[in-house]
Structures are given as C-alpha cells and as structure tokens.
Write an enzyme that holds these catalytic residues in place. Structure first.
Site, mmCIF file in Angstrom:
data_model
loop_
_atom_site.group_PDB
_atom_site.id
_atom_site.type_symbol
_atom_site.label_atom_id
_atom_site.label_comp_id
_atom_site.label_asym_id
_atom_site.label_seq_id
_atom_site.Cartn_x
_atom_site.Cartn_y
_atom_site.Cartn_z
ATOM 1 N N ASN A 41 0.842 -1.197 0.000
ATOM 2 C CA ASN A 41 0.000 0.000 0.000
ATOM 3 C C ASN A 41 0.880 1.251 0.000
ATOM 4 O OD1 ASN A 41 0.590 -0.930 2.628
ATOM 5 N ND2 ASN A 41 -1.244 -0.051 3.529
ATOM 6 N N GLU A 43 0.349 5.277 0.511
ATOM 7 C CA GLU A 43 -0.656 6.247 0.976
ATOM 8 C C GLU A 43 -0.332 7.668 0.520
ATOM 9 O OE1 GLU A 43 -0.984 5.453 5.210
ATOM 10 O OE2 GLU A 43 -2.200 3.664 4.794
ATOM 11 N N CYS A 52 -4.060 0.510 -2.484
ATOM 12 C CA CYS A 52 -3.897 -0.724 -1.711
ATOM 13 C C CYS A 52 -2.826 -1.629 -2.323
ATOM 14 C CB CYS A 52 -5.202 -1.512 -1.685
ATOM 15 S SG CYS A 52 -6.499 -0.756 -0.709
ATOM 16 N N GLU A 54 -2.932 -4.796 -3.078
ATOM 17 C CA GLU A 54 -3.398 -5.692 -4.143
ATOM 18 C C GLU A 54 -3.374 -4.982 -5.494
ATOM 19 O OE1 GLU A 54 -4.769 -5.010 -1.258
ATOM 20 O OE2 GLU A 54 -6.090 -6.600 -0.523
ATOM 21 N N CYS A 87 -10.191 -5.083 0.234
ATOM 22 C CA CYS A 87 -11.285 -4.105 0.308
ATOM 23 C C CYS A 87 -12.171 -4.213 -0.937
ATOM 24 C CB CYS A 87 -10.728 -2.689 0.471
ATOM 25 S SG CYS A 87 -10.143 -1.960 -1.068
ATOM 26 N N CYS A 90 -10.560 -3.166 -4.256
ATOM 27 C CA CYS A 90 -9.621 -4.175 -4.763
ATOM 28 C C CYS A 90 -10.366 -5.381 -5.328
ATOM 29 C CB CYS A 90 -8.651 -4.600 -3.667
ATOM 30 S SG CYS A 90 -7.436 -3.323 -3.316
HETATM 31 N N1 THU Z 1 -5.274 -1.780 2.598
HETATM 32 C C1 THU Z 1 -4.652 -2.544 1.644
HETATM 33 O O1 THU Z 1 -3.585 -2.193 1.143
HETATM 34 N N2 THU Z 1 -5.274 -3.701 1.267
HETATM 35 C C2 THU Z 1 -6.391 -4.206 1.841
HETATM 36 O O2 THU Z 1 -6.812 -5.277 1.460
HETATM 37 C C3 THU Z 1 -7.070 -3.475 2.921
HETATM 38 C C4 THU Z 1 -6.552 -2.109 3.203
HETATM 39 C C5 THU Z 1 -4.592 -0.554 3.033
HETATM 40 C C6 THU Z 1 -5.221 0.751 2.645
HETATM 41 C C7 THU Z 1 -4.618 1.700 3.666
HETATM 42 O O3 THU Z 1 -3.331 2.092 3.214
HETATM 43 C C8 THU Z 1 -4.440 0.829 4.910
HETATM 44 O O4 THU Z 1 -4.528 -0.523 4.461
HETATM 45 C C9 THU Z 1 -5.476 1.070 6.001
HETATM 46 O O5 THU Z 1 -6.763 0.992 5.485
#
Ligand code: THU
Length: 133
Positions: A41, A43, A52, A54, A87, A90
């Site tokens: 991820n 940000e 994210c 994935e 999520c 994704c």
């Molecule tokens: N996040 C992911 O990278 N993948 C997921 O499957 C769930 C959430 C990340 C998004 C954000 O950077 C952090 O987790 C908190 O939500």
C-alpha cells in the site's frame, strides 16, 4: 499455497508507504511463468488517493505486460495476527484483472491462511459484460 509466495509478501511489507495508517499491507502474485510480483500500500496526505497493496501488485504486473491468464494465485498479508481481507475496490479490480478461479490467500503474521477463489470475493460483480456494445 506456495510458501515462497507468502514469504515474498511478508518480505515486501517493509516497502509499504504508510505514514497515515501505519498499517502495512503486501500482496504477491504468482505468475504462470514462475515469476512473483509484489505490491504494497502507498498512501497519500489526500487519504482517498492511497493505493492498496493488491492494486499496486496487479497494476505492476499489467504494466509489465502480464494479463489475466498469467495470474495463478494471490497472497495478501499484514504484520497482524489477524487476516486481512481485500477491500471492495480491490475486489472490483481483482474481478477484472485476476481469473475467476484463481486462489486468493489471506495470510496473517503467524502463518494462518484463509483461501477463497477470486469469484467468491465479489458475488454479482459488475463487469464489462454489463456495458453496452
Ligand atoms: N489496505 C490494503 O492495502 N489492502 C487491503 O486489502 C485493505 C486495506 C490498506 C489501505 C490503507 O493504506 C491501509 O490498508 C489502512 O486501510
């Protein structure tokens, strides 16, 4: 599940850029030619622009020219002792870019695994089939 794939995802966790959530997530894709592609991820101060793990992994694979049929299985992991579940955004992207029957393994830091087929993650998915010709 391929243990090498799970290790690749765990090793990639250190690359997550997570100054806001402090919640590193990593994904790893195993491709038909044997390659592994990871993603984390990434940000942003404008939180909604965060990407994210994935989607990072999948977009990297597609950017290298791989396509749906090249993707064999997917691992998603965190540093936590609980499983991370992809999520909704994704799942939508995975519905388009990952084969329906490819296995998606959610792995926690202790090695516990929950595995689902990609199609089980998003029933009644919206897809290109809904679009007018
Ligand atoms: N996040 C992911 O990278 N993948 C997921 O499957 C769930 C959430 C990340 C998004 C954000 O950077 C952090 O987790 C908190 O939500």
């Amino acid at each position: 599940m391929d243990q090498k794939l799970s290790k690749a995802a765990q090793d990639a966790l250190k690359n997550a850029y997570v100054p806001y959530s402090d919640f590193p997530v990593a994904a790893a894709l195993r491709l038909a030619d044997g390659r592994i592609i990871t993603g984390v991820n990434v940000e942003n101060a404008s939180y909604g622009l965060s990407n994210c793990a994935e989607r990072t992994a999948l977009f990297s694979a597609y950017a290298e020219g791989y396509r749906k049929s090249d993707i064999v299985e997917v691992v998603v992991t965190t540093k936590n002792e609980s499983l991370v579940s992809p999520c909704g955004a994704c799942r939508q992207v995975m519905n388009e870019l990952v084969p329906a029957d490819a296995l998606v393994h959610m792995v926690d830091a202790t090695g516990d695994v929950k595995t689902l087929a990609n199609h089980e993650l998003l029933p009644y998915a919206f897809s290109e089939e809904e679009l007018p010709e």
